[in-house]
Design a protein around this motif. Sequence first.
Motif, short mmCIF file in Angstrom:
data_model
loop_
_atom_site.label_atom_id
_atom_site.label_comp_id
_atom_site.label_asym_id
_atom_site.label_seq_id
_atom_site.Cartn_x
_atom_site.Cartn_y
_atom_site.Cartn_z
N ASN A 100 85.97 25.86 42.40
CA ASN A 100 84.78 25.62 43.20
C ASN A 100 84.29 26.91 43.86
OD1 ASN A 100 84.74 22.89 42.59
ND2 ASN A 100 85.90 22.30 44.40
N TYR A 104 80.50 28.64 43.60
CA TYR A 104 79.70 29.01 44.76
C TYR A 104 79.36 30.50 44.73
CZ TYR A 104 81.69 24.65 46.77
OH TYR A 104 82.09 23.36 47.00
N HIS A 105 80.38 31.30 44.41
CA HIS A 105 80.20 32.76 44.41
C HIS A 105 79.21 33.17 43.32
CE1 HIS A 105 81.52 36.76 45.63
NE2 HIS A 105 81.62 37.10 44.36
N LEU A 108 75.46 31.07 44.55
CA LEU A 108 74.92 31.02 45.90
C LEU A 108 75.10 32.34 46.63
CD1 LEU A 108 76.36 27.54 47.01
CD2 LEU A 108 74.08 28.01 46.06
N ILE A 114 74.58 23.63 51.04
CA ILE A 114 75.32 22.74 50.15
C ILE A 114 75.27 21.32 50.72
CG2 ILE A 114 77.62 22.11 49.28
CD1 ILE A 114 78.32 25.07 49.25
N ALA A 134 84.42 27.16 52.27
CA ALA A 134 83.06 26.75 51.94
C ALA A 134 82.26 26.40 53.19
CB ALA A 134 83.09 25.55 50.99
N TYR A 138 78.98 28.77 53.96
CA TYR A 138 77.71 28.14 53.60
C TYR A 138 77.28 27.14 54.67
CZ TYR A 138 79.15 30.26 49.23
OH TYR A 138 79.57 31.16 48.29
#
Length: 414
Positions: A100, A104-105, A108, A114, A134, A138
């Motif tokens: 995950n 994300y990296h 985003l 998110i 996370a 974020y």
Amino acid sequence: MEYEHVRETDPAVADALAGEVDRQRETLTMIASENHVSEAVMEAQSSALTNKYAEGYPGSRYYGGCEYADEVEQLAIDRAKELWGAEYVNVQPHAGSQANMAVYHAALEPGDKILSLDLSHGGHLSHGHPMNFAGKVYDVEHYEVDPDTGRFDFDEIEDHASEFEPDMLVTGFSAYPREVDWERFQAIADAVDAYHLADIAHITGLVATGAHPSPVGTVDFVTGSTHKTIRAGRGGIVMAREEYGDDIDSAIIPGMQGGPLMHNVAGKAVGFGEALNPAFDDYIDQVVENAQALGDRMQEHGLSLVSGGTDTHLVLCDLRDSHPDTTGKDVEEALEETGIVLNANTVPGETRSPFVASGIRAGTPALTTRGFDAEACREVADCIARVIDAPDDEGVREEVSADVDALVDRHPLY
């Protein structure tokens, strides 16, 4: 499994390792995220590849001497592509959470938005819990399941997405017992121009065999664990459309990891190969049948299941209606004394601390690996219900413990 070389060098560790084998043999593993891998997978994961650095990817490594590491990793990639029908696969993440993180990296920027399932409603820490990376990196908001039905209210989720305008929609679960409508979620993501990450950590095996609908080919990114229902040893995996492959490769190395754990990649290769055998389809079908038998019998005992049952490998039991003064932790501890190992779990509308919780989560992957059928799982449900009715009754625990011993003897492990 005598661990002879470990015993010669470090008897204390050897005793702990041997004790763990005995614990698994003598108890019933019902933690939904656990399973028993084959001895072939264990051999691969304890192989000489543990000695090898292989930073980079097959055919493009930073170190020499990687010809066999390349061969093993390519086998794992090719087998994963065949299992799940993915255009692109990366088998290097150390766990589902790292998978995950890689997505994300890759997709985003810090501070991006998110929208994901709330942890107490069946989500996962890596989907944006405030104490997790996370949630720290974020801007995260959560959708929930309908507390009355235990299922997704898509209209409500769509309204939430329209108001929040996330950059990424995260779907998937750690304690949601029903099929997920990936297309409906994708329509929500499309409506707000968001990426869509489907985390199938719990249902990798079910998706591979078609026992659960697949998000591959529908969503942008798919992540998962390789040690729950797929039985390929501990680790993570990322699948995606080919167009995102370079960004994910870079996100994993040098973005978040260095040298991959090549011995774990070897375990993935072996486990994926086993899952390509037609017998694995039968195994997964039995996992689901066993979970349904377990849940049905628990309901016959008057226990309430979130959503009223299961389509997958797990059941989530809400104790508040039938046993309002009993916590999930009370039941977990009492059951472990009898040899049944599962976990306390939050339930939709949770009012207790997650450390005690109001529910229990029980899964059938490991029982099915031992050879349990639906009737044996009904017997297990009988045992669980008896303990829930009297968690402090030592006599009941002793009787259930004897029944567990009999089940263990009928279904030996390793």
